[in-house]
Design an enzyme around this catalytic site. Structure first.
Site, PDB file in Angstrom:
ATOM      1  N   ASP A  20      36.113  37.285  46.962  1.00  0.00           N
ATOM      2  CA  ASP A  20      37.022  37.637  45.877  1.00  0.00           C
ATOM      3  C   ASP A  20      38.045  36.520  45.647  1.00  0.00           C
ATOM      4  OD1 ASP A  20      38.931  39.282  44.193  1.00  0.00           O
ATOM      5  OD2 ASP A  20      37.498  40.824  44.802  1.00  0.00           O
ATOM      6  N   SER A  70      38.828  41.177  38.957  1.00  0.00           N
ATOM      7  CA  SER A  70      37.881  41.842  39.854  1.00  0.00           C
ATOM      8  C   SER A  70      37.151  42.990  39.169  1.00  0.00           C
ATOM      9  CB  SER A  70      38.605  42.336  41.104  1.00  0.00           C
ATOM     10  OG  SER A  70      39.103  41.257  41.844  1.00  0.00           O
ATOM     11  N   HIS A 131      45.660  44.152  33.390  1.00  0.00           N
ATOM     12  CA  HIS A 131      45.822  45.602  33.440  1.00  0.00           C
ATOM     13  C   HIS A 131      46.359  46.148  32.120  1.00  0.00           C
ATOM     14  CE1 HIS A 131      45.246  46.216  37.836  1.00  0.00           C
ATOM     15  NE2 HIS A 131      45.595  44.945  37.879  1.00  0.00           N
ATOM     16  N   ARG A 161      52.265  38.967  38.943  1.00  0.00           N
ATOM     17  CA  ARG A 161      51.002  38.797  39.682  1.00  0.00           C
ATOM     18  C   ARG A 161      49.922  38.225  38.779  1.00  0.00           C
ATOM     19  NH1 ARG A 161      49.535  41.096  44.604  1.00  0.00           N
ATOM     20  NH2 ARG A 161      47.313  41.547  44.963  1.00  0.00           N
ATOM     21  N   ASP A 162      49.824  38.779  37.581  1.00  0.00           N
ATOM     22  CA  ASP A 162      48.898  38.246  36.584  1.00  0.00           C
ATOM     23  C   ASP A 162      49.604  37.283  35.634  1.00  0.00           C
ATOM     24  OD1 ASP A 162      46.764  39.792  37.575  1.00  0.00           O
ATOM     25  OD2 ASP A 162      47.518  41.541  36.505  1.00  0.00           O
ATOM     26  N   ARG A 195      55.299  46.062  40.734  1.00  0.00           N
ATOM     27  CA  ARG A 195      54.006  46.740  40.755  1.00  0.00           C
ATOM     28  C   ARG A 195      53.434  46.884  42.168  1.00  0.00           C
ATOM     29  NH1 ARG A 195      49.485  42.707  38.241  1.00  0.00           N
ATOM     30  NH2 ARG A 195      48.107  43.854  39.649  1.00  0.00           N
ATOM     31  N   ARG A 202      46.547  51.530  44.679  1.00  0.00           N
ATOM     32  CA  ARG A 202      45.161  51.748  44.282  1.00  0.00           C
ATOM     33  C   ARG A 202      44.313  52.074  45.512  1.00  0.00           C
ATOM     34  NH1 ARG A 202      43.215  45.735  42.308  1.00  0.00           N
ATOM     35  NH2 ARG A 202      43.423  44.637  44.291  1.00  0.00           N
ATOM     36  N   ARG A 274      43.183  49.193  32.472  1.00  0.00           N
ATOM     37  CA  ARG A 274      42.393  49.103  33.702  1.00  0.00           C
ATOM     38  C   ARG A 274      42.735  50.288  34.589  1.00  0.00           C
ATOM     39  NH1 ARG A 274      41.758  43.735  37.545  1.00  0.00           N
ATOM     40  NH2 ARG A 274      41.696  44.824  39.548  1.00  0.00           N
ATOM     41  N   ASP A 276      42.294  51.033  38.089  1.00  0.00           N
ATOM     42  CA  ASP A 276      42.553  51.150  39.526  1.00  0.00           C
ATOM     43  C   ASP A 276      44.008  51.378  39.882  1.00  0.00           C
ATOM     44  OD1 ASP A 276      43.087  48.546  38.719  1.00  0.00           O
ATOM     45  OD2 ASP A 276      42.065  47.579  40.401  1.00  0.00           O
ATOM     46  N   LYS A 349      39.752  46.402  48.077  1.00  0.00           N
ATOM     47  CA  LYS A 349      38.649  45.990  47.205  1.00  0.00           C
ATOM     48  C   LYS A 349      37.440  46.908  47.311  1.00  0.00           C
ATOM     49  CE  LYS A 349      40.568  42.334  45.341  1.00  0.00           C
ATOM     50  NZ  LYS A 349      40.770  42.141  43.894  1.00  0.00           N
ATOM     51  N   ASP A 415      41.670  36.326  47.050  1.00  0.00           N
ATOM     52  CA  ASP A 415      42.413  36.910  45.930  1.00  0.00           C
ATOM     53  C   ASP A 415      43.719  37.551  46.378  1.00  0.00           C
ATOM     54  OD1 ASP A 415      42.625  37.775  43.119  1.00  0.00           O
ATOM     55  OD2 ASP A 415      42.386  39.782  43.951  1.00  0.00           O
ATOM     56  N   HIS A 419      47.252  35.753  45.640  1.00  0.00           N
ATOM     57  CA  HIS A 419      48.218  36.292  44.677  1.00  0.00           C
ATOM     58  C   HIS A 419      49.674  36.014  45.062  1.00  0.00           C
ATOM     59  CE1 HIS A 419      46.116  38.175  41.435  1.00  0.00           C
ATOM     60  NE2 HIS A 419      45.368  38.928  42.221  1.00  0.00           N
ATOM     61  N   ASP A 456      33.978  36.729  42.174  1.00  0.00           N
ATOM     62  CA  ASP A 456      34.156  37.543  40.976  1.00  0.00           C
ATOM     63  C   ASP A 456      35.061  36.856  39.959  1.00  0.00           C
ATOM     64  OD1 ASP A 456      36.341  37.773  42.628  1.00  0.00           O
ATOM     65  OD2 ASP A 456      36.609  39.935  42.341  1.00  0.00           O
ATOM     66  N   HIS A 457      35.882  35.906  40.416  1.00  0.00           N
ATOM     67  CA  HIS A 457      36.774  35.125  39.559  1.00  0.00           C
ATOM     68  C   HIS A 457      37.455  34.096  40.447  1.00  0.00           C
ATOM     69  CE1 HIS A 457      40.232  37.151  41.348  1.00  0.00           C
ATOM     70  NE2 HIS A 457      39.587  38.302  41.166  1.00  0.00           N
ATOM     71  N   HIS A 474      45.003  34.821  38.361  1.00  0.00           N
ATOM     72  CA  HIS A 474      43.631  34.339  38.441  1.00  0.00           C
ATOM     73  C   HIS A 474      43.460  33.074  37.604  1.00  0.00           C
ATOM     74  CE1 HIS A 474      42.400  38.819  39.174  1.00  0.00           C
ATOM     75  NE2 HIS A 474      43.047  38.289  40.191  1.00  0.00           N
TER      76      HIS A 474
END
Length: 529
Positions: A20, A70, A131, A161-162, A195, A202, A274, A276, A349, A415, A419, A456-457, A474
Site C-alpha cells: 500500500d 486505496s 474522501h 492527510r490528502d 480526522r 474506520r 468514500r 470507510d 487496510k 501508506d 501519511h 494500489d497507489h 498520495h
C-alpha cells in the site's frame, strides 16, 4: 471473450502482494523506497518480469490527474474493469445540479424548512477529493440558500492527510468567505477536529474516536472557541508542529453555549463520498440497536450520505448520489470456478483487501477465508513496522497449508506511515515489509507457485512537495507490477508492451490460474507465448 492459445498451470498458489502506497519515482530525495535498504524488493523488481502500471486518474475511474487512493485502487484490481467511481459520480451530480432535482435533496430541504430547524453538513474538510471535496459543500450551501434554508451548521473534520499537513485555516477561511458572498446568512462552522482524532475511525479500529466526535458535534461538548479560526490558531500556537489531521476537537460557542448542537427535527448531510471513514458515524446516527458507546441522546434527524456507505445493508437509507455497481468481480469469478481464496491485512487496510477488492461488498465469496490482524492504536510513525511480521506469519501458514489457490495481502506501512510525511519512519516501514517479502516468496516457491508484487497507489516514494514541505498525500506516480516466478512457466509468457492500469490485474491473475477472464474485463498484462 479473452482467449489464450495455451494455458498456464502452477503446482502452487498465486499470491498477490499489495504494498500500500508504494509508487515508482527515480528521484531519491525524500524517497523512502529508494532510501531504504530493500534487498529483496529491489531484487524482485529488477530481476523478474515487471511493468510500471497506472494507479490514478482515468485508470481507476476518477477524474484525470487525480491521485489514486486505496479505495479505487483495490476496486480496480478486483473489478477487472474501469468503473466510474464515487468521486466522479458525485462531482457530476453536484456540480451540474442534478442531485438537487432528486427527491432526497428536495425532501430533506422540505423537512428543515417545515420544522424551522437546522441543516447540518459534516465530513472531511478539504479539496483533496479522496474522501470529499469542499467545492461540493459550497455548491450545496448555495443551493440551500436558494431553497429557503435559514440556518446551517458545519462540522469540519480537518484533513491534513490528502492535502498538505498544515493547510488550515485555509479551508475554514475559504468557506467563511463563501458564506459572506452569499450575503452572510446564518451559516456557520460549529465544531471540528482532526480526522485522525475524532469521528473518522474506520474498520472499527477505535470507536472512541466516533464517540468523541458525537460529543463534539451532536452534544456540543468540548473545548470552546469563538470561531473555528481561533481554534486552529490556538492549537497551532500551543503546538507549532501539529498536523491538521491530529488537531484536537473544538466547539464554537457564544456566551458559553455551543452554537451548533444537532437536535430533533434537524437534517445532516455527510460530505464524504468514500465509505470507510463515514460508515461508523452513519451507524451512530441511524442504528436503533447501537452497542459501541452511550450516545446520551440520539436526535431524530434525517441523515443523508453523499452515497451509500454500506451497499449490502443500504446504509444510510438516504443518499444524494447512486453508488457504482461492480458486476464482474474477480473474487466472485474465481469462486464460481471453484478456486479457494484467502485474504489478509491488519485492521487499517483489512477493508481494502476484502470489502473494496470484493466490489464494495461485505459478502464473503464462497470458499474465501478472510483474516484480520488488529492494528496498533498508537500513531504509526511511532510503530512504523506496523503488523507486517504478524501478517506474514499468518500468510505463510496459509500458503504452506495448501488449502488455497489464490491468496492476497495488503501491507499498509508505505501508506499509513507515509501519511506522516516523515522520511525515517517510512524507511523503517519499508524495510520491515522487505523482510516479509522474502518469507512469502520462499514459501510460494517451495510449492511451485507465483508471487505478484504490486501496489494500489503511490505515497512513500514522495514525502516532500514542490515547495519543500512534508507531503502527506498520495501521488500520481506509476506503481510496480512484478511477477516473481521461479518455475518453468517463466519461459512461457512475457509482459506486454503498452500502457496498463490496476484494472488489468484481474485478467492477468486468471491467466496465471489457467482460466478464462470475464468478458467485461480489460486485457491481461502478460502475453502467453
Amino acid at each position: 471473450m479473452l482467449m489464450n492459445k495455451k494455458k498456464l498451470h502452477y503446482d502452487g498458489p498465486v499470491v498477490l502482494v499489495v504494498l500500500d502506497g508504494v509508487g515508482i519515482r527515480e528521484d531519491t530525495s525524500f524517497n523512502a523506497v529508494k532510501k531504504a535498504h530493500l534487498e529483496n524488493y529491489n531484487h524482485y523488481i529488477d530481476d523478474y518480469p515487471c511493468a510500471a502500471i497506472n494507479a490514478s486518474g482515468k485508470w481507476v475511474g476518477i477524474p484525470d490527474g487525480d491521485m489514486g487512493n486505496s479505495e479505487v485502487g483495490h476496486n480496480a484490481m478486483g473489478a477487472g474493469e474501469i468503473v466510474l467511481q464515487r468521486s466522479a459520480a458525485v462531482e457530476q451530480a453536484i456540480m451540474d445540479g442534478k442531485a438537487f432535482t432528486e427527491p432526497v435533496w428536495k425532501d430533506t430541504i422540505k423537512r428543515v424548512v417545515d420544522n424551522g430547524s437546522t441543516l447540518h453538513f459534516m465530513g472531511i474538510f478539504s479539496d483533496g477529493n479522496v474522501h470529499s471535496n469542499i467545492a461540493h459543500l459550497e455548491k450545496m450551501l448555495e443551493q440551500a440558500q436558494k431553497d429557503g434554508i435559514k440556518r446551517v451548521r458545519i462540522h469540519a473534520l480537518i484533513d491534513g492527510r490528502d492535502v498538505p499537513p498544515q493547510s488550515e485555516p485555509k479551508y475554514i477561511q475559504r468557506i467563511e468567505k463563501f458564506i459572506v458572498k452569499l450575503g452572510s446568512p446564518d451559516y456557520k462552522i460549529a465544531s471540528g477536529g482532526g480526522r485522525m482524532v475524532i469521528t473518522c475511525d474506520r474498520y472499527e479500529n477505535d470507536w472512541g474516536m466516533v464517540e468523541q466526535g458525537w460529543h463534539t458535534h451532536v452534544l456540543g461538548e468540548g473545548r470552546q472557541f469563538a470561531s473555528a479560526t481561533e481554534a486552529i490558531e490556538t492549537y497551532r500556537k500551543e503546538n507549532p508542529g501539529l498536523q491538521d489531521q491530529y488537531m484536537p476537537a473544538f466547539v464554537v460557542a457564544d456566551g458559553g453555549k455551543a452554537i451548533g448542537t444537532i437536535n430533533d427535527g434537524d437534517a445532516l448531510i455527510y460530505l464524504d463520498f468514500r465509505a470507510d471513514r463515514a460508515i461508523e458515524i452513519a451507524q451512530a446516527f441511524t442504528y436503533d440497536d447501537f452497542p459501541h458507546f452511550d450516545r446520551v441522546r440520539r436526535p431524530d434527524v434525517r441523515f443523508v450520505g453523499m452515497t451509500e456507505y454500506n451497499e449490502d445493508l443500504h446504509v444510510p437509507q438516504y443518499t444524494l448520489v447512486s453508488t457504482p455497481e461492480f458486476k464482474h468481480s474477480l473474487t466472485k469469478h474465481l469462486a464460481a470456478n471453484g478456486f479457494r481464496q484467502y485474504a489478509i491485512s491488519e485492521t487499517v487496510k483489512f477493508g481494502h483487501i476484502t470489502y473494496y477488492f470484493n466490489g464494495n461488498s461485505y459478502d464473503v465469496p464462497t470458499g474465501e477465508v478472510e483474516e484480520e490482524v488488529p492494528s496498533y492504536k498508537e500513531p504509526f510513525n511511532t510503530r512504523p513496522w506496523m503488523k507486517s511480521a504478524e501478517i506474514t506469519d499468518k500468510l505463510v501458514a496459509a500458503i504452506e497449508s495448501g488449502n488455497y489457490d489464490f491468496l492476497r495481502v495488503n501491507y499498509p506501512g508505505g501508506d499509513m506511515v507515509g501519511h506522516f510525511g516523515e522520511l525515517e519512519p517510512t524507511i523503517i516501514a519499508m524495510e520491515s515489509i522487505d523482510v516479509c517479502l522474502k518469507r512469502i516468496v520462499d514459501a510460494v516457491n517451495k510449492l511451485g507457485g507465483i508471487t505478484i508484487i504490486t501496489a494500489d497507489h503511490g505515497n512513500a516514494e514522495e514525502l516532500i512537495d514542490e515547495k519543500g514541505n512534508p507531503k502527506t498525500s498520495h501521488t500520481t506516480n506509476k506503481i510496480p507490477f512484478a511477477l516473481i516466478d521461479d518455475t518453468d512457466n517463466r519461459k512461457l509468457y512475457k509482459v506486454k508492451k503498452g500502457e496498463f492500469g490496476l484494472a488489468n490485474v484481474a485478467s492477468t491473475i486468471t491467466d496465471l490460474l489457467g482460466i478464462e477472464a470475464d468478458d467485461a474485463w480489460l486485457p491481461s498484462i502478460i502475453e502467453i507465448k
